[in-house]
Design an enzyme around this catalytic site. Structure first.
Site, PDB file in Angstrom:
ATOM      1  N   ASN A  65       2.345   1.068   9.314  1.00  0.00           N
ATOM      2  CA  ASN A  65       1.985   1.964   8.222  1.00  0.00           C
ATOM      3  C   ASN A  65       2.896   1.826   7.008  1.00  0.00           C
ATOM      4  OD1 ASN A  65       0.753   4.550   7.049  1.00  0.00           O
ATOM      5  ND2 ASN A  65       2.907   5.136   7.279  1.00  0.00           N
TER       6      ASN A  65
ATOM      7  N   TYR B 279      -0.514  -4.661  -4.961  1.00  0.00           N
ATOM      8  CA  TYR B 279      -0.894  -3.757  -3.880  1.00  0.00           C
ATOM      9  C   TYR B 279      -2.291  -4.111  -3.364  1.00  0.00           C
ATOM     10  CZ  TYR B 279      -1.890   0.720  -1.529  1.00  0.00           C
ATOM     11  OH  TYR B 279      -2.222   1.693  -0.616  1.00  0.00           O
TER      12      TYR B 279
ATOM     13  N   LYS C 110      -3.177  -5.444   0.419  1.00  0.00           N
ATOM     14  CA  LYS C 110      -4.099  -4.730   1.293  1.00  0.00           C
ATOM     15  C   LYS C 110      -5.283  -5.603   1.704  1.00  0.00           C
ATOM     16  CE  LYS C 110      -1.694  -0.984   1.546  1.00  0.00           C
ATOM     17  NZ  LYS C 110      -1.037  -0.617   2.822  1.00  0.00           N
TER      18      LYS C 110
ATOM     19  N   THR D 256      -1.439  13.259   0.202  1.00  0.00           N
ATOM     20  CA  THR D 256      -0.097  13.202   0.771  1.00  0.00           C
ATOM     21  C   THR D 256       0.858  14.070  -0.058  1.00  0.00           C
ATOM     22  OG1 THR D 256       0.488  11.302  -0.599  1.00  0.00           O
ATOM     23  CG2 THR D 256      -0.493  10.828   1.559  1.00  0.00           C
TER      24      THR D 256
END
Length: 250
Positions: A90, A157, A161, A192
């Site tokens: 994660n 990013y 991914k 979050t």
């Protein structure tokens, strides 16, 4: 969902947010859980929230960018709780946002790729042999909605991914006959703690990007991850599960 009694799990990047929620779900189902992070203070605080008795949880400092650190984390997990059965990669960072590719700092590119993509590779490189030796288990890698669509301004990013999905599928094929299932999930925007710190206007914009009109909760993502770790998904490997409120269906 079946429980995880007598199972040992390693969850990276679990001092807050999705990682912490995954650890919480695993603990609630009887697993012994090792959580990792780079920030010792946040790690200790998460450990106190999750298991004040420290009987079922072991916090461990780890840097996903460093292969030796990841290898040590796997070894320390085995030394503390015994054979490793479950792994959740994660740990990850987004990097600078809203920066065109030609203006993106090279050092930030390396930081994102090292943490998100290489960190996932290291986790599987050292974790998979341990899981095989334990008699089998499961791995879930955290990709993102960016793993299947392009989003401007966060190219590294997005690339990382996408790479995690390919890495997941290749590893799943390699270990399909070794008793280890390997899958990936792709959350959209998740509510979050770091998201909660943003302005109401930004949060509303992120929520509206999903056809369901809201962001995911950490618990919703965690429950899908735990399903993929469980024997309830016993014939699922090499899969990618979107948890994005319809984002990637648009």
């Amino acid at each position: 969902m079946r429980d995880f009694t007598d199972k040992v799990a390693l969850v990276t990047g679990a001092s807050t947010g999705i990682g912490e929620a995954i650890a919480q779900q695993l603990l609630a189902r009887g697993a012994k859980v090792v959580i990792t992070a780079r920030n010792q203070q946040r790690l200790a605080a998460a450990a106190q929230r999750l298991d004040p008795t420290a009987e079922m949880l072991f916090p461990l400092m780890m840097d996903a960018r460093d292969p030796q650190s990841v290898q040590r984390a796997v070894e320390q997990t085995q030394a503390h709780f015994g054979p490793l059965h479950l792994l959740v990669n994660n740990a990850g960072i987004t990097g600078p946002r809203g920066v065109p590719l030609d203006q993106y700092p090279v050092e930030d590119w390396h930081g994102v790729i090292a943490t998100d993509l290489s960190g996932t590779f290291y986790g599987m490189k050292y974790g998979l042999p341990a899981i095989v030796a334990a008699g089998g288990g499961a791995v879930v890698n955290l990709s993102a909605v960016n793993g299947v669509v392009g989003i401007a301004g966060i190219a590294p990013y997005t690339a990382a991914k996408h790479g995690i999905i390919g890495l997941t599928r290749a590893a799943a094929l390699e270990f399909a006959n070794s008793g280890v299932r390997i899958n990936a999930v792709g959350p959209g925007y998740v509510d979050t703690p770091s998201m909660k710190a943003l302005s109401a206007q930004v949060r509303e914009k992120m929520a509206a990007a999903h056809p369901m009109g809201r962001m995911a909760t950490c618990e919703e993502v965690a429950k899908t991850v735990v399903f993929l770790l469980s024997a309830d998904s016993s014939f699922t490997t090499g899969a990618f599960y979107s948890i994005d409120g319809g984002y990637s269906a648009q």
